[in-house]
Design a protein around this motif. Structure first.
Motif, PDB file in Angstrom:
ATOM      1  N   ALA A  54      42.445  39.594  33.623  1.00  0.00           N
ATOM      2  CA  ALA A  54      41.291  39.871  32.762  1.00  0.00           C
ATOM      3  C   ALA A  54      41.670  39.710  31.292  1.00  0.00           C
ATOM      4  N   ASP A  55      42.855  40.194  30.912  1.00  0.00           N
ATOM      5  CA  ASP A  55      43.314  40.040  29.529  1.00  0.00           C
ATOM      6  C   ASP A  55      43.472  38.562  29.178  1.00  0.00           C
ATOM      7  N   GLN A  56      44.040  37.798  30.103  1.00  0.00           N
ATOM      8  CA  GLN A  56      44.224  36.359  29.862  1.00  0.00           C
ATOM      9  C   GLN A  56      42.886  35.662  29.732  1.00  0.00           C
ATOM     10  N   SER A  57      41.927  36.068  30.569  1.00  0.00           N
ATOM     11  CA  SER A  57      40.588  35.489  30.482  1.00  0.00           C
ATOM     12  C   SER A  57      39.960  35.792  29.130  1.00  0.00           C
ATOM     13  N   ASN A  58      40.151  36.991  28.641  1.00  0.00           N
ATOM     14  CA  ASN A  58      39.571  37.361  27.350  1.00  0.00           C
ATOM     15  C   ASN A  58      40.124  36.483  26.230  1.00  0.00           C
ATOM     16  N   VAL A  98      30.194  43.257  33.447  1.00  0.00           N
ATOM     17  CA  VAL A  98      30.946  43.719  34.615  1.00  0.00           C
ATOM     18  C   VAL A  98      32.421  43.857  34.246  1.00  0.00           C
ATOM     19  N   ASP A  99      33.084  44.870  34.766  1.00  0.00           N
ATOM     20  CA  ASP A  99      34.506  45.103  34.518  1.00  0.00           C
ATOM     21  C   ASP A  99      35.289  43.875  34.984  1.00  0.00           C
ATOM     22  N   MET A 100      35.921  43.180  34.038  1.00  0.00           N
ATOM     23  CA  MET A 100      36.628  41.949  34.383  1.00  0.00           C
ATOM     24  C   MET A 100      37.850  42.220  35.257  1.00  0.00           C
ATOM     25  N   GLY A 101      38.411  43.414  35.159  1.00  0.00           N
ATOM     26  CA  GLY A 101      39.495  43.765  36.068  1.00  0.00           C
ATOM     27  C   GLY A 101      39.020  43.767  37.509  1.00  0.00           C
ATOM     28  N   LYS A 102      37.820  44.268  37.730  1.00  0.00           N
ATOM     29  CA  LYS A 102      37.253  44.267  39.081  1.00  0.00           C
ATOM     30  C   LYS A 102      36.943  42.838  39.538  1.00  0.00           C
ATOM     31  N   VAL A 103      36.494  42.012  38.602  1.00  0.00           N
ATOM     32  CA  VAL A 103      36.229  40.605  38.945  1.00  0.00           C
ATOM     33  C   VAL A 103      37.490  39.946  39.488  1.00  0.00           C
TER      34      VAL A 103
END
Length: 268
Positions: A54-58, A98-103
């Motif tokens: 998720a951090d990398q996606s951000n 939506v929580d990207m960690g959950k994604v």
């Protein structure tokens, strides 16, 4: 618009596509590396990997948004024959917040579901890796769409067209995009897209609508390549716009069952 400026616009569209592809490739590689040794049955390992992904996606979506803003400012400069400052786009959370960690826990969930259905573990991970690539692609496209709309609004643009990129997809532009390519959108209305959509936007400024000419060039080549029968089929496609819980407005084929926010994993 004269052919020279159309060529300049086409060159910027190509450069934008190349920069997007590079950013996306880096994001996919980074997330695949994060997941490489993760035990999909370990909640701790999955949660840690998903948070890193998720951090990398951000990071990558912010970069993609900046690339989109540069593209649009350059395009507007060509259309208006003037220098246009590049604004810093302000992104709201993609995927509807939506929580990207959950994604990014979903790839491990997919592996577990596939294995439970009898799919060999290695094959399950192969499919999960393809799903990771699809998630990353969606993140980049959603961020760019949002950044383009924000940038156009900030620079006073009121309308735009979607621009077809048949050469960027293995099978050319899909019928949905072709059917929607003659639509003029108001800024503030997000362009409907679909999974792995390659379309970009072209602003309309003061009645100058270069997107119509650029699309006509792409469509002519596409129909010629498709042949008369399939070309006619492409022209006949009818589409609907539906609201997805994570993607916002999406293109679907008219009459097809709509995949909604509860259908987020690929079929096992």
């Amino acid at each position: 618009m004269d052919p020279t400026r159309l060529d300049e616009l086409a060159a910027w569209i190509d450069a934008y596509a190349d920069a997007t592809d590079d950013t996306l490739a880096d994001l996919i590689a980074a997330i695949l590396a994060i997941y490489e040794d993760v035990d999909p049955y370990s909640a701790r390992e999955v949660a840690a990997a998903a948070a890193q992904a998720a951090d990398q996606s951000n990071v990558s979506t912010l970069l993609s948004a900046g690339i989109a803003a540069q593209y649009l400012a350059s395009i507007l400069g060509i259309i208006g024959d003037t220098s246009v400052p590049v604004p810093t786009p302000q992104l709201i959370p993609i995927r509807g917040g939506v929580d990207m960690g959950k994604v990014y826990e979903r790839p491990a969930k997919l592996v577990r579901r596939l294995v439970a259905k009898g799919v060999p573990f290695d094959e399950a991970w192969r499919r999960a890796n393809a799903y990771i690539a699809a998630l990353a692609d969606g993140d980049v496209r959603l961020a760019q769409r949002q950044a383009l709309d924000f940038t156009m609004a900030g620079l006073g643009v009121t309308g735009y067209r979607r621009i077809l990129r048949p050469e960027l997809s293995r099978d050319g532009s899909c019928g949905l995009c072709i059917a929607a390519s003659d639509r003029v959108y108001k800024v503030g209305t997000l362009m409907p897209i679909h999974a792995r959509c390659k379309c970009t936007v072209m602003p309309i400024v003061g009645g100058v609508d270069p997107g119509a000419s650029l699309n006509n060039l792409s469509l002519g080549d596409l129909y010629d390549a498709a042949g008369s029968t399939s070309g006619k089929d492409l022209k006949k496609v009818r589409y609907s716009v539906n609201e997805h819980g994570e993607w916002g407005p999406v293109l679907t084929r008219e009459g097809d069952a709509f995949t909604g926010p509860d259908d987020l994993l690929p079929a096992a």
